[in-house]
Design an enzyme around this catalytic site. Sequence first.
Site, short mmCIF file in Angstrom:
data_model
loop_
_atom_site.label_atom_id
_atom_site.label_comp_id
_atom_site.label_asym_id
_atom_site.label_seq_id
_atom_site.Cartn_x
_atom_site.Cartn_y
_atom_site.Cartn_z
N GLY A 43 0.87 -1.34 0.02
CA GLY A 43 0.09 0.05 0.01
C GLY A 43 0.58 1.32 0.10
N GLU A 80 3.73 4.31 6.08
CA GLU A 80 2.35 3.37 5.95
C GLU A 80 1.46 3.99 4.95
OE1 GLU A 80 1.06 1.09 5.67
OE2 GLU A 80 0.89 -0.37 7.68
N ASP A 81 0.53 3.52 4.43
CA ASP A 81 -0.49 4.35 3.73
C ASP A 81 -1.52 4.58 4.77
OD1 ASP A 81 -1.18 1.76 3.99
OD2 ASP A 81 -2.15 1.38 1.81
N ASP A 131 -5.10 1.67 10.59
CA ASP A 131 -6.53 1.45 10.85
C ASP A 131 -6.75 0.94 12.34
OD1 ASP A 131 -9.05 0.25 10.73
OD2 ASP A 131 -8.99 -0.64 8.75
N VAL A 173 -11.87 3.64 1.63
CA VAL A 173 -11.31 4.44 0.63
C VAL A 173 -10.21 3.40 -0.34
CG1 VAL A 173 -11.64 6.79 1.48
CG2 VAL A 173 -9.55 5.38 2.04
N ASP A 183 -6.07 -0.66 -2.00
CA ASP A 183 -6.66 -1.47 -2.55
C ASP A 183 -8.11 -1.92 -2.31
OD1 ASP A 183 -5.57 -3.33 -0.57
OD2 ASP A 183 -6.22 -4.93 -1.94
C1 PRP Z 1 -3.12 -2.43 4.89
C2 PRP Z 1 -2.29 -1.14 5.19
C3 PRP Z 1 -1.53 -1.12 6.49
C4 PRP Z 1 -2.75 -2.10 7.25
C5 PRP Z 1 -3.43 -1.17 8.33
O1 PRP Z 1 -2.47 -3.23 4.49
O2 PRP Z 1 -1.44 -0.91 4.24
O3 PRP Z 1 -0.46 -1.75 6.44
O4 PRP Z 1 -3.63 -2.47 6.42
O5 PRP Z 1 -4.49 -1.81 8.95
P1 PRP Z 1 -4.28 -2.26 10.60
O6 PRP Z 1 -4.05 -0.91 11.18
O7 PRP Z 1 -5.65 -2.58 10.73
O8 PRP Z 1 -3.19 -3.19 10.74
P2 PRP Z 1 -2.75 -4.81 3.75
O9 PRP Z 1 -2.80 -5.80 4.70
O10 PRP Z 1 -4.07 -4.36 3.19
O11 PRP Z 1 -1.86 -4.95 2.75
P3 PRP Z 1 -1.36 -4.08 1.47
O12 PRP Z 1 -0.42 -2.98 2.14
O13 PRP Z 1 -0.51 -4.82 0.67
O14 PRP Z 1 -2.66 -3.41 0.77
#
Ligand code: PRP
Length: 190
Positions: free
Chosen positions: A51, A105-106, A109, A160, A166
């Site tokens: 991300g 980080e993107d 959450d 989003v 994604d």
């Molecule tokens: C997303 C995002 C963070 C994480 C945040 O990654 O990039 O790393 O979720 O969520 P959290 O605070 O609830 O742990 P994802 O696992 O979707 O992988 P990606 O970066 O490959 O999209």
Amino acid sequence: MREHIERVIFSAEEIQRRVQELARQIVRDYQNGGKRDPYGRPLLVVGLLKGAMPFMADLVRALDIPLEYDFMAVSSYRNGTSPGEVRILKDLDRAIGRRDLLIVEDIVDTGHTLRHILRSLQAREPASLRVCALLDKPHRREVEVPVDYVGFVLPENVFVVGYGLDYGELYRNLPFIGVLKPEYLREGQG
Ligand code: PRP
């Protein structure tokens, strides 16, 4: 892809403006005593795949200071595993010992991913460890994590996509961040 978007939350221009602001703040901090590496080695920026890729690419180009960068990848606990089970799929290429680290980080959450990464990196005893996240969803937090630089705080209950984020692996390449039209949200994806 754009026709799948119901509304844009942060335009490409807004994102770029905010990235420049964040970069100015980071440069100020690291130039004014932020560096603690005893050997004076450059800042190591660590992007979390996948991300963070677009944000990381824009951010590092806006950081006018000596730096190196590397990436980490973690398994998502959403695939049937519990939040405690975050596994590192790709680690840093080299040992970091006493370096200044900035995680990019993107989105933050629940905080589980970041907590796991922070624990893993902290155990390697860096000189300093900070976090920069483009988006923050503080109302969703399940575990407390420090986020030093935040691009935008998202309103509650908004899912989003775009600019690295994604849905079923799609939409990461959109230059803006927006909300999907409901008809493109499918069961079991995301
Ligand atoms: C997303 C995002 C963070 C994480 C945040 O990654 O990039 O790393 O979720 O969520 P959290 O605070 O609830 O742990 P994802 O696992 O979707 O992988 P990606 O970066 O490959 O999209």
